[in-house]
Design an enzyme around this catalytic site. Structure first.
Site, short mmCIF file in Angstrom:
data_model
loop_
_atom_site.label_atom_id
_atom_site.label_comp_id
_atom_site.label_asym_id
_atom_site.label_seq_id
_atom_site.Cartn_x
_atom_site.Cartn_y
_atom_site.Cartn_z
N ARG A 1 0.83 -1.20 0.00
CA ARG A 1 0.00 0.00 0.00
C ARG A 1 0.87 1.26 0.00
O ARG A 1 0.51 2.26 -0.61
CB ARG A 1 -0.95 0.01 1.20
N GLU B 1 -9.57 5.82 7.30
CA GLU B 1 -8.14 6.05 7.16
C GLU B 1 -7.75 7.34 6.44
O GLU B 1 -6.79 8.01 6.85
CB GLU B 1 -7.50 4.86 6.44
#
Length: 786
Positions: free
Chosen positions: A328, A733
């Site tokens: 990520r 997030e």
């Protein structure tokens, strides 16, 4: 048609505005939180005969275990038993992906604080005291503690990752301007209000019921079953709510669940394991800290021609989730910018420290931070406004919109969002005012910065993007919902209840969401990657939708006299409207039960369009993107390094918000948590490998006093281009990246010390010491230049 029904029908025809989504509602447990009646795992009434466990921890960072003597432990009054790895009936493993993470150390310890044995006693305090009385003999081994040391030793938990497009090195070499450098980005302690805890209660026929504060009940079920050597159906994991998770309870709650379960299994009685905060922080993993080395080539107007970055993370002794975290990070290095020529390398350094794990953002913040640092340097080197340089490099709408990993950015709203924030925050005039202030002040210096966010939403492991739910309607018209997500304070259960209420046309108060339970919804994914509402909301909507269809068919048959189809039956305001007949919801339910209509249903959802090749780092790992931007203004004291955030303006894209007030709360919380990570939350290990910042007394999280006195948070008006739950977007997030603006505002203030001629060499977190060090470096550089 009766007179009472007529005005109601007229209102429905004219307005048809009944809705339980896109409206603000209090958190479903807010009244319980405020009154202290919310039940967390430690609040569950103990079964008679419950014992308490504590973990014995390693005092060496890397060593062979020569011997362990428990004579003094067993001699402690109240101690019932001591268990080691040899006592685990099944597998001594709790690694989520790779089997390199023992429940209890066996033969060798790999970090200072690693659990070695379990002490079970009649009380928590006795168990904890006795655990420190063991006599352990070690043979010390060399320890690697930092990412740089791991890189030098070529010691990794996973193979390196490399992603490239174009010819970055050639473009950098031939660019009008070139820069190279390196920086450090620190990790972050989870610091959930409720620590790790598990309570294991044996059941008949080799069953085990574990109450666990976890984001991933199904994974806990899997690990406990393997540790006990039984099938998964023997193990029930239950979690009503957590006092915070942030990722630290995704994989790392497994160790505590397994230890409690093993002790309960061996003693045939309930066992609770609740580590002290210090022990929790010594045992568990943090956000991965990163070391970066970069090169960039760019034009006179700030357009980046080529960029390369080398990222090394401190993973700790085992792989845990470090691979997906680095993936990520690699996929978020671009943040909101298009780079035709780019090279990214990611290295997962193996160190003799706590095994780092998931943390809000899951590598995305670490990847995006690097490019924001680079762009900040580029702008200052060219004496341009960083916002203008950022704008020149943004992804386009219909061109310049392909990411390095092969996904087309189809929903880009960052241009409009930045336009709005620039205008509402008064960024340009405030930037001029900051420079005017700095020209007149020698000790205090102000800084201002604006940074954008583009954050991909979905698990980057495709098969995790699925969810299930159960919806039951009782004969009094009340509704019970169970789904595979977990509530950690973020409001997931509130949003799922809203979705179900909206689908059935009933009031929110009729719906109750129960504890997450592996015996109700099986094979669930972790509540992580900001997908909780997306996945579980869709699954609950599917279940409620099936019930609605059944009830509509029944109502059309019973009340429609053959003239109304099921498709024309409407559900709203706790009533069912069949043609001109209005029937209370509970009456429909009672009659449907008498007619033997099924009043419960299961639902399922799998996110579409996703595919990913981990070997080539190509595909479509994300269903959609969330966008945001923030402006922060700070002031620093150049004599002490003290810093204050004076004002922060955040504008964030959550699509068509399911619950605007909850989402604003998440943006505010994410901003403050990210600000803490980048400014005050410093992790420090001594040369022997001991984490010295292992308690609230030594680890500084932000408090209410650190909140900007002028804090303006707004939601960007938008609808998700993809068919997400009611066209909303994830909010967990992405907001954590908004306080990048705080860090770069601090850097802007430090640069003012040198009349903006020097790029301050400042690592994160920008603690007072780091700020003061950067101020001195800028002054020294200016002195050398003059």
């Amino acid at each position: 048609m009766n007179q009472q029904a007529e005005p109601f029908l007229k209102e429905l025809r004219e307005l048809d505005d009944f809705k339980q989504v896109h409206v603000s509602r209090p958190h479903e447990s807010a009244h319980l939180h405020a009154s202290g009646r919310a039940t967390y795992t430690d609040d569950i009434p103990l079964v008679a005969g419950t014992l308490h466990a504590a973990l014995g921890l390693s005092t060496k960072a890397h060593a062979k275990i020569v011997s362990m003597s428990f004579d003094a432990v067993r001699a402690t009054p109240g101690v019932v038993a001591v268990f080691t790895a040899d006592d685990i009936p099944g597998h001594n493993q709790c690694g989520p992906i790779i089997h390199d993470d023992p429940i209890l150390a066996e033969g060798v310890v790999q970090f200072l604080g690693q659990p070695m044995f379990i002490v079970v006693a009649t009380s928590h305090d006795i168990a904890r005291l006795a655990a420190r009385r063991a006599t352990i003999e070690y043979e010390e081994l060399p320890a690697v503690l930092t990412a740089q040391q791991a890189r030098a030793a070529e010691q990794y938990v996973l193979p390196p990752m490399k992603l490239a497009r174009g010819a970055a090195a050639a473009k950098i070499a031939h660019a009008a301007h070139r820069e190279a450098g390196e920086m450090l980005l620190g990790g972050q302690e989870q610091f959930y209000l409720e620590g790790q805890i598990s309570y294991a209660v044996p059941k008949d026929d080799e069953g085990m019921h574990v109450y666990c504060s976890t984001q991933h009940p199904s994974e806990m079920q899997h690990h406990v079953a393997h540790a006990l050597g039984v099938a998964s159906h023997n193990v029930l994991i239950e979690c009503r709510r957590m006092g915070g998770g942030f990722g630290g309870k995704e994989s790392q709650s497994a160790l505590f669940a397994c230890c409690a379960a093993v002790a309960a299994w061996k003693l045939l009685c309930p066992v609770k394991l609740r580590p002290d905060r210090d022990d929790d922080m010594m045992v568990t993993g943090k956000r991965h800290d990163f070391h970066y080395a970069y090169e960039v080539g760019y034009s006179d107007d700030g357009v980046i021609d080529g960029v390369s970055v080398d990222m090394t993370s401190r993973c700790g002794f085992s792989a845990d989730l470090s691979g997906p975290v680095m993936t990520r990070a690699v996929c978020h290095f671009d943040n909101a910018y298009y780079f035709p020529d780019i090279a990214i390398e990611g290295y997962c350094g193996k160190t003799n420290t706590q095994s780092n794990t998931a943390f809000r953002g899951f590598g995305g913040p670490q990847g995006a931070f690097a490019i924001e640092y680079i762009i900040d340097n580029v702008a200052r080197s060219l004496k341009l406004d960083p916002l203008d340089v950022r704008r020149k490099n943004l992804y386009g709408k219909t061109e310049r919109n392909l990411t390095p990993y092969g996904q087309t950015v189809e929903d880009n709203v960052i241009h409009e969002l930045l336009d709005e924030l620039e205008a509402t925050s008064g960024y340009r005039s405030r930037r001029a005012a900051v420079r005017e202030f700095n020209a007149k002040n020698t000790v205090l210096k102000k800084g201002i910065a604006i940074t954008p966010v583009k954050f991909g939403i979905a698990f980057n492991v495709t098969h995790f993007n699925q969810a299930g739910a159960l919806v039951h309607i009782y004969t009094d018209g009340s509704v019970l919902v169970n789904h595979g997500g977990t509530e950690m304070g973020q409001g997931l259960n509130t949003k799922v209840a809203q979705v179900v209420a909206h689908e059935l046309g009933i009031s929110f108060s009729r719906v109750r969401v129960t504890a997450t339970d592996t015996s109700k919804v099986a094979n669930t994914s972790a509540t992580a990657a900001s997908t909780g509402s997306d996945l579980n909301g869709k699954a609950a909507q599917d279940a409620a939708g099936q019930l609605r269809q059944r009830l509509a068919a029944f109502a059309a048959m019973k009340y429609g006299a053959g003239e109304v189809s099921a498709n024309d039956v409407r559900f709203a305001d706790d009533c069912v409207v069949v043609g001109e007949v209005v029937v209370p919801f509970e009456e429909i339910i009672k009659n449907a039960y008498l007619a033997r209509v099924q009043l419960w249903s299961d639902g399922f959802y799998a996110t579409p369009k996703l595919y990913w090749d981990q070997k080539t780092l190509q595909g479509r790992p994300f269903f959609y993107y969330s966008y945001g931007a923030a402006v922060s203004e700070v002031v620093i004291d150049t004599l002490t390094g003290e810093m204050r955030v004076l004002r922060a303006d955040a504008l964030h894209d959550v699509g068509a918000s399911l619950n605007p007030q909850l989402d604003i709360g998440q943006v505010e919380g994410g901003f403050i948590q990210g600000m803490g990570w980048l400014t005050t939350e410093e992790l420090w290990w001594n040369p022997g490998g001991k984490l010295m910042t292992h308690a609230p007394s030594t680890y500084k999280i932000p408090t209410v006093n650190d909140t900007p006195p002028d804090f303006r948070v707004n939601l960007f008006k938008n609808r998700n281009a993809e068919d997400s739950i009611h066209r909303s977007k994830a909010v967990g997030e992405p907001p954590l990246l908004l306080p990048f603006s705080v860090f770069f505002a601090i850097r802007d203030a430090v640069a003012a010390v040198g009349d903006y001629e020097v790029n301050p060499p400042m690592n994160a977190p920008a603690t007072a010491e780091e700020i003061l060090k950067a101020v001195r470096a800028v002054r020294a550089s200016r002195g050398a230049q003059s």
